[in-house]
Write a protein that holds these residues in place. Structure first.
Motif, PDB file in Angstrom:
ATOM      1  N   LEU A   1      12.695  -5.482 -12.354  1.00 31.38           N
ATOM      2  CA  LEU A   1      13.329  -4.211 -12.058  1.00 31.38           C
ATOM      3  C   LEU A   1      13.365  -3.937 -10.561  1.00 31.38           C
ATOM      4  O   LEU A   1      14.387  -3.504 -10.024  1.00 31.38           O
ATOM      5  CB  LEU A   1      12.576  -3.093 -12.783  1.00 31.38           C
ATOM      6  N   TYR A   2      12.250  -4.208  -9.881  1.00 36.80           N
ATOM      7  CA  TYR A   2      12.169  -3.818  -8.467  1.00 36.80           C
ATOM      8  C   TYR A   2      11.090  -4.632  -7.767  1.00 36.80           C
ATOM      9  O   TYR A   2      10.048  -4.928  -8.354  1.00 36.80           O
ATOM     10  CB  TYR A   2      11.837  -2.326  -8.364  1.00 36.80           C
ATOM     11  N   VAL A   3      11.326  -4.967  -6.506  1.00 40.16           N
ATOM     12  CA  VAL A   3      10.342  -5.634  -5.645  1.00 40.16           C
ATOM     13  C   VAL A   3      10.157  -4.764  -4.405  1.00 40.16           C
ATOM     14  O   VAL A   3      11.140  -4.328  -3.795  1.00 40.16           O
ATOM     15  CB  VAL A   3      10.817  -7.035  -5.219  1.00 40.16           C
ATOM     16  N   GLY A   4       8.900  -4.490  -4.054  1.00 40.21           N
ATOM     17  CA  GLY A   4       8.650  -3.659  -2.878  1.00 40.21           C
ATOM     18  C   GLY A   4       7.408  -4.094  -2.126  1.00 40.21           C
ATOM     19  O   GLY A   4       6.678  -4.994  -2.551  1.00 40.21           O
ATOM     20  N   LYS A   5       7.182  -3.432  -1.008  1.00 40.95           N
ATOM     21  CA  LYS A   5       6.018  -3.755  -0.173  1.00 40.95           C
ATOM     22  C   LYS A   5       5.537  -2.514   0.549  1.00 40.95           C
ATOM     23  O   LYS A   5       6.281  -1.553   0.753  1.00 40.95           O
ATOM     24  CB  LYS A   5       6.353  -4.858   0.831  1.00 40.95           C
ATOM     25  N   VAL A   6       4.272  -2.519   0.909  1.00 44.14           N
ATOM     26  CA  VAL A   6       3.691  -1.477   1.755  1.00 44.14           C
ATOM     27  C   VAL A   6       2.680  -2.126   2.690  1.00 44.14           C
ATOM     28  O   VAL A   6       2.052  -3.124   2.337  1.00 44.14           O
ATOM     29  CB  VAL A   6       2.969  -0.368   0.946  1.00 44.14           C
ATOM     30  N   ASN A   7       2.512  -1.540   3.857  1.00 45.02           N
ATOM     31  CA  ASN A   7       1.461  -2.007   4.763  1.00 45.02           C
ATOM     32  C   ASN A   7       0.111  -1.422   4.376  1.00 45.02           C
ATOM     33  O   ASN A   7      -0.929  -2.006   4.684  1.00 45.02           O
ATOM     34  CB  ASN A   7       1.799  -1.646   6.207  1.00 45.02           C
ATOM     35  N   ARG A   8       0.141  -0.274   3.716  1.00 45.63           N
ATOM     36  CA  ARG A   8      -1.071   0.342   3.185  1.00 45.63           C
ATOM     37  C   ARG A   8      -0.675   1.437   2.200  1.00 45.63           C
ATOM     38  O   ARG A   8       0.489   1.794   2.109  1.00 45.63           O
ATOM     39  CB  ARG A   8      -1.978   0.897   4.293  1.00 45.63           C
ATOM     40  N   ASP A   9      -1.648   1.953   1.450  1.00 52.79           N
ATOM     41  CA  ASP A   9      -1.464   3.037   0.475  1.00 52.79           C
ATOM     42  C   ASP A   9      -0.488   2.667  -0.634  1.00 52.79           C
ATOM     43  O   ASP A   9       0.452   3.408  -0.932  1.00 52.79           O
ATOM     44  CB  ASP A   9      -1.011   4.318   1.178  1.00 52.79           C
ATOM     45  N   VAL A  10      -0.744   1.524  -1.267  1.00 53.37           N
ATOM     46  CA  VAL A  10       0.114   1.110  -2.381  1.00 53.37           C
ATOM     47  C   VAL A  10       0.038   2.104  -3.542  1.00 53.37           C
ATOM     48  O   VAL A  10       1.026   2.311  -4.250  1.00 53.37           O
ATOM     49  CB  VAL A  10      -0.244  -0.326  -2.856  1.00 53.37           C
TER      50      VAL A  10
ATOM     51  N   PHE B   1      -4.988  -2.081   2.214  1.00 50.88           N
ATOM     52  CA  PHE B   1      -4.462  -3.417   2.466  1.00 50.88           C
ATOM     53  C   PHE B   1      -2.939  -3.465   2.314  1.00 50.88           C
ATOM     54  O   PHE B   1      -2.358  -2.681   1.558  1.00 50.88           O
ATOM     55  CB  PHE B   1      -5.079  -4.421   1.496  1.00 50.88           C
ATOM     56  N   PRO B   2      -2.284  -4.416   2.981  1.00 50.80           N
ATOM     57  CA  PRO B   2      -0.853  -4.628   2.732  1.00 50.80           C
ATOM     58  C   PRO B   2      -0.652  -5.243   1.350  1.00 50.80           C
ATOM     59  O   PRO B   2      -1.445  -6.089   0.922  1.00 50.80           O
ATOM     60  CB  PRO B   2      -0.431  -5.602   3.845  1.00 50.80           C
ATOM     61  N   CYS B   3       0.379  -4.801   0.655  1.00 49.55           N
ATOM     62  CA  CYS B   3       0.625  -5.267  -0.713  1.00 49.55           C
ATOM     63  C   CYS B   3       2.111  -5.500  -0.954  1.00 49.55           C
ATOM     64  O   CYS B   3       2.963  -4.792  -0.414  1.00 49.55           O
ATOM     65  CB  CYS B   3       0.144  -4.240  -1.739  1.00 49.55           C
ATOM     66  N   LEU B   4       2.387  -6.483  -1.798  1.00 53.04           N
ATOM     67  CA  LEU B   4       3.680  -6.620  -2.449  1.00 53.04           C
ATOM     68  C   LEU B   4       3.502  -6.162  -3.884  1.00 53.04           C
ATOM     69  O   LEU B   4       2.409  -6.266  -4.442  1.00 53.04           O
ATOM     70  CB  LEU B   4       4.144  -8.081  -2.462  1.00 53.04           C
ATOM     71  N   TYR B   5       4.588  -5.664  -4.501  1.00 50.29           N
ATOM     72  CA  TYR B   5       4.500  -5.301  -5.911  1.00 50.29           C
ATOM     73  C   TYR B   5       5.837  -5.565  -6.593  1.00 50.29           C
ATOM     74  O   TYR B   5       6.899  -5.511  -5.976  1.00 50.29           O
ATOM     75  CB  TYR B   5       4.064  -3.837  -6.088  1.00 50.29           C
ATOM     76  N   VAL B   6       5.737  -5.875  -7.890  1.00 48.03           N
ATOM     77  CA  VAL B   6       6.914  -6.225  -8.679  1.00 48.03           C
ATOM     78  C   VAL B   6       6.867  -5.464  -9.997  1.00 48.03           C
ATOM     79  O   VAL B   6       5.885  -5.577 -10.749  1.00 48.03           O
ATOM     80  CB  VAL B   6       6.957  -7.748  -8.971  1.00 48.03           C
TER      81      VAL B   6
END
Length: 201
Positions: free
Chosen positions: A124-133, A78-83
């Motif tokens: 510290l950091y904000v990122g995203k992936v379309n898959r494979d978080v 799944f697409p994910c955001l992470y912080v």
């Protein structure tokens, strides 16, 4: 033969209707919390690669990531955001110093850039992936086989900090239909949270 011209207005209206349908759904994302991770548990990044993580990292970090993996649905699909968030805001200065120090060394890894004016922030950091978080988080920990991938490289600067640095990671798992919007969400979230490292549009 000239192809029929695309009606741009119709295309935009269709895309906007589809977006409205997506955003009107309940439960747009699931929240996965990885709490209180002690960076001193990280092992030497030159002795471990992303495919062979120590059990202590799997147990204290990745077991949380996969808590909603069931019935054939896995977070990595799944697409994910992470912080990434500092547990203690008072760690701000020593984290900046540690990152600057490792940036000045030749560690054969790529770290995200600092902002021109580093904000005072617990994030510290904000990122995203379309898959494979999961694979992306492995990179942020500092373990992978492709050195050109950029990431926080925590194993290079955070594991030897005294006292230990504690981080929490929030992962927001969206439905697949949200993939076209994830980059925009990342920028919105980054502007709101003002993380210490990483540049966003």
């Amino acid at each position: 033969m000239i192809e029929q011209m695309i009606n741009i207005e119709d295309s935009l209206n269709i895309a906007l209707r589809q977006a409205r349908d997506v955003f009107n759904r309940k439960d747009l994302f699931k929240v996965i919390e990885i709490p209180d991770f002690d960076c001193s548990l990280l092992s030497n990044p030159y002795e471990t690669d992303g495919g062979d993580l120590p059990d202590i990292i799997k147990d204290s970090f990745f077991k949380y990531l996969h808590q909603y993996d069931y019935l054939g649905e896995k977070v990595n699909d799944f697409p994910c955001l992470y912080v990434f968030r500092l547990q203690n805001t008072s760690d701000y200065e020593r984290v900046i110093e540690a990152i600057k120090a490792v940036k000045s060394e030749d560690i054969d890894r790529v770290l995200p850039p600092f902002k021109t004016n580093i904000p005072y922030s617990q994030y510290l950091y904000v990122g995203k992936v379309n898959r494979d978080v999961g694979g992306r988080l492995v990179t942020h920990l500092g373990y992978y086989q492709t050195n050109s991938n950029h990431g926080l490289q925590l194993a290079f600067w955070a594991r030897n900090m005294k006292p230990s640095l504690f981080l929490s990671v929030s992962v927001y798992r969206f439905g697949r239909e949200m993939t076209p919007y994830i980059s925009s969400f990342e920028n919105i979230l980054a502007h709101k949270l003002q993380p210490l490292i990483g540049k966003h549009k």
